[in-house]
Design an enzyme around this catalytic site. Sequence first.
Site, PDB file in Angstrom:
ATOM      1  N   HIS A   1       0.722  -1.324  -0.019  1.00 43.92           N
ATOM      2  CA  HIS A   1       0.146   0.052   0.031  1.00 43.92           C
ATOM      3  C   HIS A   1       0.805   1.143  -0.069  1.00 43.92           C
ATOM      4  O   HIS A   1       0.633   2.188  -0.605  1.00 43.92           O
ATOM      5  CB  HIS A   1      -0.747  -0.056   1.249  1.00 43.92           C
ATOM      6  CG  HIS A   1      -1.985   1.241   1.399  1.00 43.92           C
ATOM      7  ND1 HIS A   1      -2.786   1.429   0.437  1.00 43.92           N
ATOM      8  CD2 HIS A   1      -1.688   1.995   2.203  1.00 43.92           C
ATOM      9  CE1 HIS A   1      -3.597   2.558   0.926  1.00 43.92           C
ATOM     10  NE2 HIS A   1      -2.821   2.739   2.042  1.00 43.92           N
TER      11      HIS A   1
ATOM     12  N   GLN B   1       3.868   1.674  -1.283  1.00 42.16           N
ATOM     13  CA  GLN B   1       4.466   1.562  -2.539  1.00 42.16           C
ATOM     14  C   GLN B   1       3.566   2.321  -3.494  1.00 42.16           C
ATOM     15  O   GLN B   1       3.606   3.081  -4.427  1.00 42.16           O
ATOM     16  CB  GLN B   1       5.306   0.412  -2.941  1.00 42.16           C
ATOM     17  CG  GLN B   1       6.283  -0.061  -2.269  1.00 42.16           C
ATOM     18  CD  GLN B   1       7.458   0.875  -2.167  1.00 42.16           C
ATOM     19  OE1 GLN B   1       8.084   1.440  -3.143  1.00 42.16           O
ATOM     20  NE2 GLN B   1       8.060   1.352  -0.925  1.00 42.16           N
TER      21      GLN B   1
ATOM     22  N   HIS C   1       0.972   4.287  -2.844  1.00 39.51           N
ATOM     23  CA  HIS C   1       0.805   5.414  -2.677  1.00 39.51           C
ATOM     24  C   HIS C   1       2.017   6.283  -3.067  1.00 39.51           C
ATOM     25  O   HIS C   1       1.509   7.544  -3.835  1.00 39.51           O
ATOM     26  CB  HIS C   1       0.948   5.848  -1.298  1.00 39.51           C
ATOM     27  CG  HIS C   1      -0.584   5.938  -0.783  1.00 39.51           C
ATOM     28  ND1 HIS C   1      -1.402   7.058  -0.760  1.00 39.51           N
ATOM     29  CD2 HIS C   1      -1.249   5.172   0.331  1.00 39.51           C
ATOM     30  CE1 HIS C   1      -2.697   6.779  -0.092  1.00 39.51           C
ATOM     31  NE2 HIS C   1      -2.450   5.593   0.429  1.00 39.51           N
TER      32      HIS C   1
END
Length: 104
Positions: free
Chosen positions: A77, A79, A81
């Site tokens: 998650h 990465q 973002h």
Amino acid sequence: MDQEYLEAVMGLIINSGNAKSDAMEAIYAAKTGNFDEADAKIKAAEEALVQAHHSQTGLLTKEAQGEKLDITLLTVHSQDHLMTSIAFTDLAKEIIDVHRKISA
């Protein structure tokens, strides 16, 4: 997940989220013709991305040094973002340039 690893992952999420928010605010400013604010917000987005990259670099360094890192959904998650925020900031710059040309 140890505390240092969690802090790096959360640093990625928080700083990436801040970058995306700043980039969106830059677009809104450009839409109203406030290009000084748009430029300032893009600069803030880029600075937040640098901070996110620092968190990512810390994780990559640990792995390169042979430390086994647990890849969790939270890691993925974070990465996601970062990559989304990078792309969004790049696109925001282009949108701002279009607004700048239209208003000229």
